[in-house]
Every structure is written in C-alpha cells, then in structure tokens.
Scaffold this motif. Structure first.
Motif, short mmCIF file in Angstrom:
data_model
loop_
_atom_site.label_atom_id
_atom_site.label_comp_id
_atom_site.label_asym_id
_atom_site.label_seq_id
_atom_site.Cartn_x
_atom_site.Cartn_y
_atom_site.Cartn_z
N ASN A 1 2.06 1.82 2.81
CA ASN A 1 2.72 1.34 1.60
C ASN A 1 2.70 -0.18 1.45
O ASN A 1 2.55 -0.69 0.34
CB ASN A 1 4.19 1.83 1.58
CG ASN A 1 4.29 3.34 1.50
OD1 ASN A 1 3.40 4.00 0.95
ND2 ASN A 1 5.35 3.90 2.06
N ASN A 2 2.86 -0.89 2.56
CA ASN A 2 3.01 -2.35 2.47
C ASN A 2 1.85 -3.14 3.05
O ASN A 2 1.76 -4.35 2.82
CB ASN A 2 4.30 -2.77 3.20
CG ASN A 2 5.53 -2.11 2.61
OD1 ASN A 2 5.67 -2.00 1.40
ND2 ASN A 2 6.43 -1.66 3.49
N GLY A 3 0.99 -2.48 3.81
CA GLY A 3 -0.12 -3.19 4.43
C GLY A 3 0.15 -3.52 5.88
O GLY A 3 1.30 -3.62 6.32
N PHE B 1 2.09 -6.93 6.57
CA PHE B 1 3.30 -7.14 5.78
C PHE B 1 4.31 -7.95 6.59
O PHE B 1 4.60 -7.65 7.76
CB PHE B 1 3.92 -5.79 5.40
CG PHE B 1 5.22 -5.91 4.66
CD1 PHE B 1 5.24 -6.28 3.33
CD2 PHE B 1 6.44 -5.68 5.31
CE1 PHE B 1 6.43 -6.39 2.64
CE2 PHE B 1 7.64 -5.78 4.62
CZ PHE B 1 7.63 -6.14 3.29
N ASP C 1 4.54 3.73 12.56
CA ASP C 1 4.71 2.97 11.32
C ASP C 1 3.62 3.26 10.30
O ASP C 1 3.30 2.40 9.48
CB ASP C 1 4.72 1.46 11.63
CG ASP C 1 5.89 1.06 12.50
OD1 ASP C 1 7.03 1.38 12.14
OD2 ASP C 1 5.66 0.43 13.55
N ALA D 1 4.82 2.89 6.58
CA ALA D 1 5.08 1.49 6.22
C ALA D 1 3.77 0.71 6.08
O ALA D 1 3.62 -0.11 5.16
CB ALA D 1 5.97 0.84 7.27
N ASP E 1 11.05 -10.73 4.58
CA ASP E 1 10.36 -9.49 4.93
C ASP E 1 10.12 -9.42 6.43
O ASP E 1 9.64 -10.37 7.06
CB ASP E 1 9.02 -9.41 4.20
CG ASP E 1 9.20 -9.31 2.68
OD1 ASP E 1 10.23 -8.75 2.25
OD2 ASP E 1 8.33 -9.83 1.95
#
Length: 302
Positions: free
Chosen positions: A208-210, A213, A202, A205, A10
């Motif tokens: 959605n992902n923290g 991330f 961002d 992002a 990731d």
C-alpha cells in the motif's frame, strides 16, 4: 534507533530497514574482498566461486547464524521502540551472559571465578535498571510503548545474539576464510531471509505505501549505521583486545545515558546509576585474563 522509532511523522518499517542494512553490508564486504584480491576481477570472482559455490556446505552452515541475526535485528528495533535508549543499552549487555552460557554448552569452554562473578554483577545491574523502570506502571503504555514488550524483545535478542555468536565462532575455528568473506556468506543467506520476513510481517503495508515509506535522510543514516556497526564489531574482535572492547562498550552505555538525558528527558536516578556501574564493572571483569604464569581457579563446565 530510539529517536527513529519515536519521532513524529511517517514511521518506516523496521523489517525494510533490516533488509536494507543487510544489502548495504553485503556490498561493503564484496568491495573489501575485491580489494583483498588486489582489485583483480578475475581473482575476485574465482575467490567468491571457490568459497561460496564450490564449498557450498560451508556456506550452508553460515545460513544458521545469518537467519538468527535477521530475527535479532528485528527484535532490537522492537526493543528500541518500547525502551528508552539508556535502559535498552544496559539491558542488551545481557548478551554477555547468554554468550557465556552457549560457550559452555556448545564450545565446552570453562569460566574462571572472576568471570562467574562478572556474570552475577551483570544480572544484578540489569535487574536494578529494570526495577527503576517498573516504578512507572510497567504494564502501562506511553504513546503505544510497553516496557514489558521492550524488555522481552531485548532479552530475546540477547539469547539469539549469544547463540549466533557462539555458532559463528565455532564455524570460524580452524578456518582460513577472512572475516570479510565470512560476512559475504552471512549476507548472502540473510538477505533472502530478510526479504521473507518483510513479506510475512509487512506485506500489506509495503504493497500500500511502498518499500521505502517513511524513509528520509535520518533513516538512511540509521541503516548505514546498523550495517557498518556490525562490521566494526568484527574488526574489534579481530584487531582489539578485551580491555579496549570493554572501554568501547562502557563508553557506549555512558553516551546512551547522556543522550537520553539531553534528548529524551530521561531521569537519571541513583539506583539506575548504581545498576549501570555494576554492568560496566562486569564487562571489564569478564574480559579480564589473569597472568598465565599462575594457575587460576576454574569452575567446571556444565
């Protein structure tokens, strides 16, 4: 930075890494200022208030380079994502050229013949290094990497670095404020701007992902490295001379080349080596100061 942006797994967001680095730098500088105040909370708070709040106009001036530094740091992540570490390190030395240009324009400085010669060697060295890379298809992408994008990002970062550095130097002239307090001012302005940058670039992002991330031990190491690296530069400027600074920069280029060969299968060519040698030589030439007893040839300012 190169390894962090090209490894498997990731991928962390560079904008969050820049913001986190600024926060880390902010708290480090706050602690050093606290130590400068003999670890007295009352003196510490009074010093912060008088420098940042009471003298708010001075703080507002610092906002200009602080915002520029945030953009520059984001561009450096882009450059590291698209250029190998050795090419990135050599190309980024063009900040010497941009700093010289802004010094002439903004500070009315004069350069001696050896410094102009050094700038010419610097440009030639970077051109040779970049031409080596264009032997692969410059516009072609390797795993989403584009050398032109990386080169443009690095050049843009060099221009911003030159402007911000000279602007900051202009502020520092005639000021009795310590380097650490100046960095507190910088961070106070750069953190809000870095937050805005995160949200603009961002936000989806992060939602959605923290925010963290893709973060692991290595990313945190990179964040701390970026934060402390900027402070080390300030220490070098304050306590070291140009020769030591030249040695440090040259060693960084050599280390980047060796690490690229060992970890990224970088192919070191004769042309790249020659270009790198020109860049390293230009660093020492630019920092050389002739004996003050003899008059030196000076080219008039623009």
């Amino acid at each position: 930075m190169r390894f962090g942006r090209t490894r498997e797994g990731d991928m962390f967001l560079s904008s969050t890494a820049v913001l986190t680095s600024e926060v880390v730098k902010f708290f480090i500088c706050l602690y050093v200022v606290y130590c400068e105040c003999e670890k007295s909370v009352d003196k510490w708070i009074a010093n912060l208030k008088s420098t940042i709040v009471v003298n708010y106009r001075d703080t507002m001036k610092v906002c200009v380079p602080s915002m520029v530094y945030v953009v520059q740091n984001n561009l450096l992540y882009v450059a590291a994502s698209h250029l190998d570490a050795a090419t990135y390190q050599v190309t980024y030395q063009l900040k010497i050229l941009t700093t010289a240009i802004f010094s002439i324009v903004m500070l009315r400085k004069k350069l001696i013949i050896t410094q102009w010669t050094a700038l010419l060697l610097l440009v030639l060295g970077v051109i040779l290094v970049q031409l080596v890379q264009t032997e692969h298809k410059a516009t072609a992408t390797d795993g989403g990497q584009n050398r032109i994008v990386g080169f443009v990002a690095a050049i843009s970062a060099c221009c911003l670095s030159g402007f911000a550095g000279v602007f900051f130097e202009k502020i520092l002239k005639g000021s009795s404020i310590s380097v650490w307090m100046r960095n507190v001012q910088l961070s106070m302005c750069s953190v809000p701007f870095a937050i805005v940058t995160c949200l603009l670039s961002d936000f989806s992002a992060i939602r959605n992902n923290g925010f963290f991330f893709g973060y692991d031990f290595f990313v945190w190491y990179l964040v701390i490295l970026q934060a402390t690296g900027g402070l080390l530069v300030a220490m070098v400027v304050k306590y070291a001379d140009n020769i030591l600074k030249g040695f440090a920069t040259s060693l960084a280029i050599v280390v980047a080349c060796v690490a690229s060969i060992l970890f990224f299968d970088f192919q070191l060519s004769l042309q790249f080596s020659f270009g790198t040698t020109l860049v390293i030589s230009s660093i020492f030439m630019y920092g050389y100061q002739p004996p003050t007893g003899k008059p030196s040839s000076v080219i008039s300012k623009v």
